[in-house]
Scaffold this motif. Structure first.
Motif, PDB file in Angstrom:
ATOM      1  N   UNK A 153       1.307  -1.047   0.182  1.00 48.05           N
ATOM      2  CA  UNK A 153       0.137  -0.209   0.358  1.00 48.05           C
ATOM      3  C   UNK A 153       0.423   1.740   0.041  1.00 48.05           C
ATOM      4  N   UNK A 154       1.870   1.018   0.392  1.00 48.48           N
ATOM      5  CA  UNK A 154       2.775   2.628   0.900  1.00 48.48           C
ATOM      6  C   UNK A 154       3.217   2.626  -0.100  1.00 48.48           C
ATOM      7  N   UNK A 155       3.693   1.375  -1.119  1.00 52.20           N
ATOM      8  CA  UNK A 155       4.763   1.038  -2.244  1.00 52.20           C
ATOM      9  C   UNK A 155       3.941   1.893  -3.330  1.00 52.20           C
ATOM     10  N   UNK A 156       2.255   1.682  -3.321  1.00 50.73           N
ATOM     11  CA  UNK A 156       1.541   2.200  -4.535  1.00 50.73           C
ATOM     12  C   UNK A 156       1.227   4.073  -4.058  1.00 50.73           C
ATOM     13  N   UNK A 157       1.317   4.062  -2.762  1.00 50.69           N
ATOM     14  CA  UNK A 157       0.498   5.712  -2.972  1.00 50.69           C
ATOM     15  C   UNK A 157       2.593   6.557  -2.971  1.00 50.69           C
ATOM     16  N   UNK A 158       3.178   6.100  -2.887  1.00 48.61           N
ATOM     17  CA  UNK A 158       4.706   6.692  -3.173  1.00 48.61           C
ATOM     18  C   UNK A 158       5.380   6.486  -4.635  1.00 48.61           C
ATOM     19  N   UNK A 159       5.118   5.160  -4.997  1.00 45.80           N
ATOM     20  CA  UNK A 159       5.743   5.161  -6.289  1.00 45.80           C
ATOM     21  C   UNK A 159       5.274   6.449  -7.498  1.00 45.80           C
ATOM     22  N   UNK A 188      -7.880  -2.273   4.619  1.00 42.93           N
ATOM     23  CA  UNK A 188      -7.719  -1.314   5.741  1.00 42.93           C
ATOM     24  C   UNK A 188      -5.969  -0.519   4.698  1.00 42.93           C
ATOM     25  N   UNK A 189      -5.675  -1.659   3.975  1.00 40.83           N
ATOM     26  CA  UNK A 189      -4.334  -1.395   2.716  1.00 40.83           C
ATOM     27  C   UNK A 189      -4.637  -0.304   1.960  1.00 40.83           C
ATOM     28  N   UNK A 190      -5.724  -0.585   1.529  1.00 42.29           N
ATOM     29  CA  UNK A 190      -6.633   0.267   0.470  1.00 42.29           C
ATOM     30  C   UNK A 190      -7.035   1.732   0.638  1.00 42.29           C
ATOM     31  N   UNK A 191      -7.965   1.672   1.898  1.00 38.97           N
ATOM     32  CA  UNK A 191      -8.214   2.764   2.345  1.00 38.97           C
ATOM     33  C   UNK A 191      -7.555   3.592   3.102  1.00 38.97           C
ATOM     34  N   UNK A 192      -6.164   2.951   2.785  1.00 38.58           N
ATOM     35  CA  UNK A 192      -5.263   4.346   3.801  1.00 38.58           C
ATOM     36  C   UNK A 192      -4.323   4.559   2.757  1.00 38.58           C
ATOM     37  N   UNK A 193      -4.632   4.167   1.975  1.00 34.78           N
ATOM     38  CA  UNK A 193      -4.007   4.567   0.146  1.00 34.78           C
ATOM     39  C   UNK A 193      -4.634   6.010   0.436  1.00 34.78           C
ATOM     40  N   UNK A 194      -5.852   5.569   0.308  1.00 32.44           N
ATOM     41  CA  UNK A 194      -6.685   7.048  -0.707  1.00 32.44           C
ATOM     42  C   UNK A 194      -6.283   8.900  -0.379  1.00 32.44           C
ATOM     43  N   UNK A 198      -1.540  11.016  -4.300  1.00 32.53           N
ATOM     44  CA  UNK A 198      -1.562  10.414  -5.907  1.00 32.53           C
ATOM     45  C   UNK A 198      -2.726   9.872  -6.388  1.00 32.53           C
ATOM     46  N   UNK A 199      -2.785  10.781  -7.512  1.00 27.71           N
ATOM     47  CA  UNK A 199      -4.437  10.523  -8.329  1.00 27.71           C
ATOM     48  C   UNK A 199      -4.521   9.164  -8.577  1.00 27.71           C
ATOM     49  N   UNK A 200      -3.403   8.807  -9.336  1.00 26.53           N
ATOM     50  CA  UNK A 200      -3.424   7.967  -9.695  1.00 26.53           C
ATOM     51  C   UNK A 200      -3.685   6.564  -9.322  1.00 26.53           C
ATOM     52  N   UNK A 201      -3.165   7.122  -7.611  1.00 23.17           N
ATOM     53  CA  UNK A 201      -3.094   5.713  -6.577  1.00 23.17           C
ATOM     54  C   UNK A 201      -4.027   6.045  -6.562  1.00 23.17           C
ATOM     55  N   UNK A 202      -4.537   6.998  -6.258  1.00 27.10           N
ATOM     56  CA  UNK A 202      -6.192   6.653  -5.786  1.00 27.10           C
ATOM     57  C   UNK A 202      -7.127   5.842  -5.629  1.00 27.10           C
ATOM     58  N   UNK A 203      -7.394   6.624  -7.936  1.00 31.04           N
ATOM     59  CA  UNK A 203      -7.802   6.296  -8.270  1.00 31.04           C
ATOM     60  C   UNK A 203      -7.262   4.232  -8.646  1.00 31.04           C
ATOM     61  N   UNK A 204      -6.523   4.137  -8.945  1.00 36.31           N
ATOM     62  CA  UNK A 204      -6.276   2.549  -8.446  1.00 36.31           C
ATOM     63  C   UNK A 204      -7.076   1.774  -7.430  1.00 36.31           C
ATOM     64  N   UNK A 207     -10.888   1.531  -7.574  1.00 31.02           N
ATOM     65  CA  UNK A 207     -11.077   0.451  -8.097  1.00 31.02           C
ATOM     66  C   UNK A 207     -11.065  -0.848  -7.805  1.00 31.02           C
ATOM     67  N   UNK A 208     -10.137  -1.217  -7.330  1.00 23.69           N
ATOM     68  CA  UNK A 208      -9.516  -2.488  -6.071  1.00 23.69           C
ATOM     69  C   UNK A 208     -10.870  -2.888  -5.743  1.00 23.69           C
ATOM     70  N   UNK A 209     -11.051  -1.528  -3.981  1.00 20.57           N
ATOM     71  CA  UNK A 209     -12.164  -1.361  -3.178  1.00 20.57           C
ATOM     72  C   UNK A 209     -13.303  -2.149  -3.768  1.00 20.57           C
ATOM     73  N   UNK A 210     -13.883  -1.073  -5.043  1.00 21.68           N
ATOM     74  CA  UNK A 210     -15.074  -1.487  -5.783  1.00 21.68           C
ATOM     75  C   UNK A 210     -14.581  -2.929  -5.872  1.00 21.68           C
TER      76      UNK A 210
END
Length: 213
Positions: A153-159, A188-194, A198-204, A207-210
């Motif tokens: 989740x941290x990598x998704x948010x910061x990459x 919880x990990x995906x919610x923590x990314x929101x 990064x707009x792209x990380x938020x979008x991904x 999508x995954x949460x849905x």
């Protein structure tokens, strides 16, 4: 008794392993390049044939060098790609077991958190974690037990790389499926990314949460 052909094959293997053991960084880099070029996509029986039933001896050397050098990036991309040839080999479950026994998952997750490493090395690390997750539920659980959801989740948010973010998202999606013990942790990990920048990380993440819901 072993045949002359078998003896010659074993001798070649021992020469190859001695060459690796005595090689410095540049020579090892060349050996890895040749290994990747020659063996990408091979099955376990094909790798064993290539290494005279001693492929695990080379994998052990790769993982030992990875464990010693991953923090300062010595040939890291080539090393990870070479390990990936073993982990992706059809019928090669024992290679996966050997990799996990040396703490392979923890190493791959630590790579994601090292700021000085290249994005392409981290992406290669995520690919290997995906191969581990693809092996089944207990392997997904192992990643989650090793704080993998938080690291990913941290990598998704910061990459900074869209491709790397997508790789992380695919793996998080995979960890959230057929893994009831840790499904909530993935949510919880995906919610923590929101709230990340990064707009792209938020979008991904959305999508995954849905999909997981």
């Amino acid at each position: 008794m072993t045949s002359v052909k078998e003896q010659e094959a074993i001798r070649k293997l021992m020469v190859f392993l001695q060459e690796w053991d005595s090689a410095h960084k540049v020579a090892r880099s060349r050996i890895l390049d040749n290994f990747i070029k020659s063996n990408d996509g091979k099955t376990e029986p094909e790798l064993e044939l290539e290494f005279s039933q001693g492929a695990s001896l080379f994998l052990a050397r790769l993982t030992a060098w990875l464990r010693m050098t991953y923090t300062y990036s010595t040939c890291l991309n080539r090393l990870l790609k070479s390990v990936g040839i073993f982990l992706s080999a059809a019928s090669g479950r024992r290679y996966l077991t050997e990799f996990l026994e040396i703490g392979g998952v923890s190493i791959l997750l630590e790579i994601l958190g090292l700021n000085h490493l290249k994005e392409e090395d981290k992406r290669e690390s995520v690919k290997l974690l995906q191969l581990v997750a693809d092996a089944g539920r207990k392997y997904k659980e192992l990643i989650c037990e090793s704080y993998g959801v938080r690291s990913l989740a941290e990598f998704l948010a910061t990459s900074k790389s869209a491709e790397a973010q997508e790789d992380a998202q695919v793996l998080l999606d995979s960890l959230g499926r057929s893994n009831p013990k840790y499904q909530n942790q993935v949510y919880k990990g995906l919610i923590a990314v929101l709230p990340c920048a990064s707009p792209r990380a938020q979008q991904l993440a959305l999508q995954t949460l849905r999909v997981l819901q």
